[in-house]
Design a protein around this motif. Structure first.
Motif, PDB file in Angstrom:
ATOM      1  N   CYS A  31      14.380  20.762  -2.148  1.00  0.00           N
ATOM      2  CA  CYS A  31      15.074  21.832  -2.859  1.00  0.00           C
ATOM      3  C   CYS A  31      14.701  21.769  -4.333  1.00  0.00           C
ATOM      4  CB  CYS A  31      16.596  21.702  -2.702  1.00  0.00           C
ATOM      5  SG  CYS A  31      17.522  22.977  -3.604  1.00  0.00           S
ATOM      6  N   GLY A  32      14.124  22.844  -4.840  1.00  0.00           N
ATOM      7  CA  GLY A  32      13.778  22.933  -6.249  1.00  0.00           C
ATOM      8  C   GLY A  32      14.710  23.879  -6.985  1.00  0.00           C
ATOM      9  N   GLU A  33      14.455  24.061  -8.264  1.00  0.00           N
ATOM     10  CA  GLU A  33      15.246  25.024  -9.022  1.00  0.00           C
ATOM     11  C   GLU A  33      15.090  26.419  -8.423  1.00  0.00           C
ATOM     12  OE1 GLU A  33      14.564  24.845 -13.238  1.00  0.00           O
ATOM     13  OE2 GLU A  33      14.409  22.650 -13.242  1.00  0.00           O
ATOM     14  N   LEU A  34      13.883  26.689  -7.941  1.00  0.00           N
ATOM     15  CA  LEU A  34      13.544  27.981  -7.363  1.00  0.00           C
ATOM     16  C   LEU A  34      12.616  27.741  -6.189  1.00  0.00           C
ATOM     17  CD1 LEU A  34      13.739  31.133  -7.963  1.00  0.00           C
ATOM     18  CD2 LEU A  34      11.574  30.865  -9.167  1.00  0.00           C
ATOM     19  N   ASP A  35      12.782  28.505  -5.122  1.00  0.00           N
ATOM     20  CA  ASP A  35      11.819  28.477  -4.021  1.00  0.00           C
ATOM     21  C   ASP A  35      10.563  29.188  -4.504  1.00  0.00           C
ATOM     22  OD1 ASP A  35      10.271  28.939  -1.764  1.00  0.00           O
ATOM     23  OD2 ASP A  35      11.959  29.463  -0.487  1.00  0.00           O
ATOM     24  N   MET A  36       9.498  28.410  -4.763  1.00  0.00           N
ATOM     25  CA  MET A  36       8.304  28.974  -5.378  1.00  0.00           C
ATOM     26  C   MET A  36       7.620  29.999  -4.482  1.00  0.00           C
ATOM     27  SD  MET A  36       8.504  27.713  -8.292  1.00  0.00           S
ATOM     28  CE  MET A  36       7.042  28.542  -8.886  1.00  0.00           C
ATOM     29  N   MET A  37       7.752  29.869  -3.174  1.00  0.00           N
ATOM     30  CA  MET A  37       7.167  30.859  -2.285  1.00  0.00           C
ATOM     31  C   MET A  37       7.843  32.216  -2.468  1.00  0.00           C
ATOM     32  SD  MET A  37       4.638  29.479  -0.766  1.00  0.00           S
ATOM     33  CE  MET A  37       4.397  28.640  -2.340  1.00  0.00           C
ATOM     34  N   GLN A  49       3.414  21.870   4.072  1.00  0.00           N
ATOM     35  CA  GLN A  49       2.287  21.338   4.844  1.00  0.00           C
ATOM     36  C   GLN A  49       2.756  20.418   5.968  1.00  0.00           C
ATOM     37  OE1 GLN A  49      -0.285  19.460   1.984  1.00  0.00           O
ATOM     38  NE2 GLN A  49      -0.658  21.367   0.861  1.00  0.00           N
ATOM     39  N   ASN A  50       3.908  19.778   5.751  1.00  0.00           N
ATOM     40  CA  ASN A  50       4.426  18.830   6.736  1.00  0.00           C
ATOM     41  C   ASN A  50       5.563  19.414   7.579  1.00  0.00           C
ATOM     42  OD1 ASN A  50       3.067  16.014   6.289  1.00  0.00           O
ATOM     43  ND2 ASN A  50       3.467  16.806   4.232  1.00  0.00           N
ATOM     44  N   GLY A  51       5.690  20.722   7.560  1.00  0.00           N
ATOM     45  CA  GLY A  51       6.682  21.386   8.395  1.00  0.00           C
ATOM     46  C   GLY A  51       8.115  21.167   7.983  1.00  0.00           C
ATOM     47  N   LYS A  52       8.339  20.824   6.729  1.00  0.00           N
ATOM     48  CA  LYS A  52       9.695  20.607   6.238  1.00  0.00           C
ATOM     49  C   LYS A  52      10.222  21.871   5.561  1.00  0.00           C
ATOM     50  CE  LYS A  52       9.060  15.633   5.431  1.00  0.00           C
ATOM     51  NZ  LYS A  52       9.186  14.534   4.451  1.00  0.00           N
ATOM     52  N   ALA A  53      11.535  22.005   5.549  1.00  0.00           N
ATOM     53  CA  ALA A  53      12.167  23.167   4.931  1.00  0.00           C
ATOM     54  C   ALA A  53      12.058  23.090   3.412  1.00  0.00           C
ATOM     55  CB  ALA A  53      13.630  23.257   5.354  1.00  0.00           C
ATOM     56  N   VAL A  54      11.989  24.257   2.770  1.00  0.00           N
ATOM     57  CA  VAL A  54      11.985  24.366   1.312  1.00  0.00           C
ATOM     58  C   VAL A  54      13.090  25.329   0.899  1.00  0.00           C
ATOM     59  CG1 VAL A  54      10.716  25.202  -0.702  1.00  0.00           C
ATOM     60  CG2 VAL A  54       9.539  23.829   1.030  1.00  0.00           C
ATOM     61  N   LYS A  55      13.886  24.904  -0.070  1.00  0.00           N
ATOM     62  CA  LYS A  55      14.965  25.739  -0.573  1.00  0.00           C
ATOM     63  C   LYS A  55      14.919  25.791  -2.091  1.00  0.00           C
ATOM     64  CE  LYS A  55      18.162  24.788   3.265  1.00  0.00           C
ATOM     65  NZ  LYS A  55      19.524  24.324   3.636  1.00  0.00           N
ATOM     66  N   PHE A  59      15.604  16.576  -4.007  1.00  0.00           N
ATOM     67  CA  PHE A  59      15.860  17.588  -5.020  1.00  0.00           C
ATOM     68  C   PHE A  59      14.867  17.409  -6.163  1.00  0.00           C
ATOM     69  CE2 PHE A  59      19.931  16.820  -2.892  1.00  0.00           C
ATOM     70  CZ  PHE A  59      20.263  18.117  -2.491  1.00  0.00           C
ATOM     71  N   VAL A  60      14.281  18.494  -6.614  1.00  0.00           N
ATOM     72  CA  VAL A  60      13.251  18.445  -7.653  1.00  0.00           C
ATOM     73  C   VAL A  60      13.654  19.403  -8.772  1.00  0.00           C
ATOM     74  CG1 VAL A  60      10.809  18.764  -8.180  1.00  0.00           C
ATOM     75  CG2 VAL A  60      11.501  17.979  -5.898  1.00  0.00           C
ATOM     76  N   VAL A  61      14.045  18.842  -9.917  1.00  0.00           N
ATOM     77  CA  VAL A  61      14.511  19.666 -11.038  1.00  0.00           C
ATOM     78  C   VAL A  61      13.943  19.106 -12.341  1.00  0.00           C
ATOM     79  CG1 VAL A  61      16.644  20.290  -9.844  1.00  0.00           C
ATOM     80  CG2 VAL A  61      16.641  18.327 -11.390  1.00  0.00           C
ATOM     81  N   GLY A  62      13.904  19.948 -13.364  1.00  0.00           N
ATOM     82  CA  GLY A  62      13.499  19.471 -14.676  1.00  0.00           C
ATOM     83  C   GLY A  62      14.400  18.344 -15.126  1.00  0.00           C
ATOM     84  N   ALA A  63      13.817  17.329 -15.735  1.00  0.00           N
ATOM     85  CA  ALA A  63      14.579  16.128 -16.085  1.00  0.00           C
ATOM     86  C   ALA A  63      15.680  16.411 -17.092  1.00  0.00           C
ATOM     87  CB  ALA A  63      13.634  15.052 -16.612  1.00  0.00           C
TER      88      ALA A  63
END
Length: 301
Positions: free
Chosen positions: A66-72, A168-174, A272-276
């Protein structure tokens, strides 16, 4: 000033968590498996992920990102077009028309120094006159960064890396936020405020560039003490930063994300991936998670 730095660097880290690490494990409160959160620097290349201790294990042990935004979502043609439009001035308004003669002279001098041309050049003006002041602030900071670093590939950044790897590894992205919300947060300030912020950047550009360089060095060495020093320097420049700015860019978003995280973590272990910037302080995500009853531990290996 601070808004330009946040947009370009998006990296403020809490002194409370002053270890050389940017990856944290989230556990407890009934979670069957831990989740993780990693702080990023939005200009860092994807290859830097290899330098973060414990990150490969965190990636392998989580089932979604899960990122700040789903880049796709952001890359969809209709949304990409709307994002671009949000960085443009209203019809009938030009960049030059927003400034006094003296302000425009100072702006053009900096543009010439950093970009090698300015709004007096017809070809350059044709490209830039419709750009909003906040978008130009970001472009100036990015141009200075590129001069210092010698390279920048917007398609090979660390934020995108985690989401692409998950797909690429078939995991969900949010994503925590919608494209509309990000447009409002990053580019929705009133024009008069955008003009004031840009001119503050113009008048203090050397100092701002110093801090961006220091923050860059600090992130790549995962040295949070250096970031503390950069923040102390930034605090000496009065550019009208308000608590409202801080709430819009950081604090309110942190609160919203922490409200969303429990459901995602209970569903399946999440990276979770967000700006530090969002990890910092008493109002940062790490402290908010602790306040909600989770155990938050820095990952060292």
């Amino acid at each position: 000033m601070r808004k330009a730095l946040l947009l370009a660097a998006a990296l403020i880290v809490s002194l409370t968590y002053a270890q050389a690490q940017i990856l944290y494990r989230i556990s407890g409160k009934g979670l069957e498996s831990p989740s993780y959160i990693v702080g990023t620097y939005h200009l860092a290349p994807a290859s830097f992920a290899d330098s973060i201790p414990g990150l490969n294990k965190a990636i392998e042990s989580t089932n979604q990102v899960c990122g700040e935004l789903d880049m796709m979502d952001a890359f969809k043609p209709e949304n990409a077009s709307r994002l671009l439009k949000s960085q443009m001035l209203p019809e009938g308004v030009t960049l030059s028309s927003l400034f006094t003669a003296d302000q425009l002279k100072r702006l053009n001098a900096l543009l010439l120094e950093v970009m090698g041309t300015n709004l007096e050049d017809e070809a350059f003006a044709a490209q830039m006159e419709r750009m909003s002041p906040v978008a130009l602030s970001t472009s100036l900071t990015l141009a200075a960064y590129m001069k210092e670093s010698g390279a920048f590939n917007p398609m090979d950044l660390i934020d995108n890396y985690f989401q692409m790897l998950a797909l690429q590894n078939g995991k969900a992205v949010k994503g925590f936020e919608t494209v509309d919300l990000q447009m409002e947060v990053l580019y929705g300030a009133p024009l008069d405020k955008q003009v004031n912020d840009l001119m503050c950047l113009v008048d203090h550009f050397d100092k701002a560039n110093e801090m961006v360089n220091l923050i860059t060095t600090a992130y790549f060495s995962q040295n949070l003490k250096l970031i503390e020093e950069a923040l102390e320097q930034e605090s000496t420049i009065d550019c009208g930063t308000t608590p409202e700015d801080e709430d819009i860019l950081i604090n309110n978003r942190n609160h919203n994300w922490v409200e969303m995280m429990p459901e995602m973590m209970a569903e399946q272990p999440t990276l979770f991936v967000v700006g530090a910037a969002h990890l910092c302080g008493e109002k940062g995500v790490l402290k908010l998670l602790e306040g909600a009853g989770y155990a938050v531990e820095g990952v060292k290996e």
